[in-house]
Design a protein around this motif. Structure first.
Motif: not given
Lengths: 207, 207
Positions: A150-156, A190-192, A194-201, B179-189
């Motif tokens: 969810p967008t709210s989760w990414l913002v948080g 964290a925003y990337t 799934p399946g997409v490469a994490v951008p170099p920092a 929650a558990a899957s949202v946390i896991a998805a965020t931290v894995l990324a």
């Protein structure tokens, strides 16, 4: 008759000056020491404790007002930021500028976290959070940010990672100068999607 | 002579029973209501307030003892977990089990965050954090977790994302079951090395 109209005006001007002096003193004292007392703040403001309590009935109420003002000022600075272009680059710029605002208020963050409820903190962050929200939504629409969370989760998550960095610095586990890039690297990943490469920092970092 | 040796023993047994009853009552009360008062906890434990204060000199001291016990119990449950194999899969299992432990203590988290200092919270989490730390280090050594950010930062990020989820649920912005899957998805990324694709969130999920 002149007296009855002039005096209230003068009193109101006095009150306004006192409130400003108290807020300024509290902002400085609390940014240096999260546990600064009402007595210390009153002294720094050059007013008596009774005067201070006349305007702010509790330490929490004073901290609330100081935090509200600090967020408003930080928010005004963020308004000037160019958030166009790739949403990931805009996110890094927003993080760098927000971090600067957070550093400026120092330990006021700690004071706020212990004096204000999570709900009140959320309320106070509504405007800055809505800016992040619009950016996250844009990045999601453009496919560069994940849509499985969810967008709210990414913002948080951005908010928490940023405040986490402040706590890590305070306890000596993170170097001050590294914070903005560490936050950006973490949040970008964290925003990337799934399946997409994490951008170099450092792709979008200014420094 | 019998009296002087029996009585202290009986008193000590009484005291132990009272302490256990107070800790049990406090754990239950605070898991339901972060603001449960000392009076409510004493009543639930079936002891007087004076007795309670005889063992715990302040609300913060009581919360400290309850949190220390809850973390110890959660930690014992995590000891039984199989963390072998791919570090990312182990991380997801650790998150799922830790989240369960966190759910069980409910609003005790909120009580702890407002009553205990960040430093004390860090101290209490040392054993569970060291488990996460070993896992993160292994993942870093095996190349599946990023090495461009400090291990301590990655460990702290898991902790904060997890506690963030609890706050989001409390304010109704996140569904409990997600929650558990949202946390896991965020931290894995967040742990994924730059240049590497973020693993699909459900690759290692149990559910």
């Amino acid at each position: 008759m002149a007296r009855s109209t002039t005096q209230p005006t003068a009193r109101r001007a006095d009150a306004r000056r006192n409130i400003e002096a108290i807020l300024d003193a509290a902002a400085i004292s609390l940014s240096r020491d999260a546990e600064a007392s009402i007595a210390e703040i009153a002294q720094a403001a050059g007013v008596g404790r009774v005067t201070l309590y006349g305007h702010f009935s509790s330490r929490a109420e004073l901290i609330d007002a100081v935090v509200a003002r600090a967020i408003q000022e930080g928010d005004a600075a963020l308004d000037a930021l160019d958030l166009s272009g790739d949403a990931r680059g805009a996110l890094v710029r927003l993080i760098e500028r927000s971090w600067l605002a957070l550093v400026q208020i120092g330990s006021l963050v700690t004071a706020a976290e212990s004096a204000l409820s999570p709900e009140r903190m959320h309320e106070l962050h509504e405007r800055p959070a809505s800016r992040v929200e619009r950016l996250v939504q844009r990045g999601q629409a453009e496919g560069v940010f994940r849509t499985d969370l969810p967008t709210s989760w990414l913002v948080g998550t951005l908010h928490r990672v940023m405040h986490g960095a402040a706590a890590e610095i305070e306890s000596g586990r993170l170097a001050h100068d590294d914070a903005a890039s560490v936050i950006a690297a973490t949040v970008l990943a964290a925003y990337t999607p799934p399946g997409v490469a994490v951008p170099p920092a450092d792709t979008w970092a200014r420094s």
